[in-house]
Design a protein around this motif. Sequence first.
Motif, short mmCIF file in Angstrom:
data_model
loop_
_atom_site.label_atom_id
_atom_site.label_comp_id
_atom_site.label_asym_id
_atom_site.label_seq_id
_atom_site.Cartn_x
_atom_site.Cartn_y
_atom_site.Cartn_z
N LEU A 1 -45.97 -27.03 -40.00
CA LEU A 1 -47.47 -27.26 -39.57
C LEU A 1 -47.90 -28.76 -40.41
O LEU A 1 -47.58 -29.14 -41.25
CB LEU A 1 -48.37 -26.45 -40.46
CG LEU A 1 -47.98 -24.87 -40.40
CD1 LEU A 1 -49.25 -23.99 -41.32
CD2 LEU A 1 -48.77 -24.63 -38.96
N HIS A 2 -48.00 -29.78 -39.17
CA HIS A 2 -48.25 -31.07 -39.19
C HIS A 2 -49.58 -31.08 -39.49
O HIS A 2 -50.57 -30.87 -38.84
CB HIS A 2 -47.69 -31.83 -38.05
CG HIS A 2 -46.41 -31.90 -37.99
ND1 HIS A 2 -45.73 -31.20 -36.91
CD2 HIS A 2 -45.46 -32.78 -38.49
CE1 HIS A 2 -44.68 -31.36 -36.88
NE2 HIS A 2 -44.35 -32.36 -37.79
N ILE A 3 -50.12 -31.67 -41.10
CA ILE A 3 -51.41 -31.32 -41.35
C ILE A 3 -51.90 -32.74 -41.39
O ILE A 3 -51.34 -33.64 -42.15
CB ILE A 3 -51.41 -30.85 -42.73
CG1 ILE A 3 -50.89 -29.35 -42.57
CG2 ILE A 3 -52.87 -30.88 -43.28
CD1 ILE A 3 -50.67 -28.89 -43.99
N ASN A 4 -53.04 -33.21 -40.64
CA ASN A 4 -53.71 -34.82 -40.57
C ASN A 4 -52.33 -35.32 -40.25
O ASN A 4 -51.69 -35.26 -39.68
CB ASN A 4 -54.26 -35.00 -42.03
CG ASN A 4 -55.70 -34.06 -41.92
OD1 ASN A 4 -56.33 -33.44 -40.96
ND2 ASN A 4 -56.33 -34.22 -43.05
N LEU B 1 -46.35 -29.34 -43.84
CA LEU B 1 -45.73 -27.85 -44.52
C LEU B 1 -44.76 -27.14 -43.68
O LEU B 1 -45.24 -26.91 -42.57
CB LEU B 1 -47.25 -27.03 -44.81
CG LEU B 1 -47.01 -25.94 -45.80
CD1 LEU B 1 -46.87 -26.48 -47.10
CD2 LEU B 1 -48.26 -25.19 -45.67
#
Lengths: 77, 77
Positions: B64-67, B56
Amino acid sequence: MSKSVFYHAGCPVCVGAEQDIINLIGTDSVEIVHFGEDMSRFDEARNAGVKSVPALVTPNGTVLHINFGASMTDIKG
Amino acid sequence: MSKSVFYHAGCPVCVGAEQDIINLIGTDSVEIVHFGEDMSRFDEARNAGVKSVPALVTPNGTVLHINFGASMTDIKG
């Protein structure tokens, strides 16, 4: 339960992500837990599936690991 | 620019995170970009600092790297 919980350990990556998450979802929608101030919440986080911090656990229980600051085993082996 | 952009590649991790992000920040606050449908946005994402998907990018440009679903080099070497 309608609040998300944001777990972090005070690392620079954590603090940056904390501000971003508050900006995105609103301070009223997220509880901030800082292990440096409250280790009593550590087991709760680990049981929820948190593997590293910063991480956001959503109201439905999903764990979103956001960027990477420190692994949970680095915080408490 | 007040919308976040959620980049993904259709992987199971991506699709799960997409729904979580929409639930958290609201469908009106996030643009969804699926590389499987629109590779023309790939360079924009890489230039923004996206290293892996799902990710995101917030209105202020933070990534924001998510998982973790797939690295950008897996999608396009």
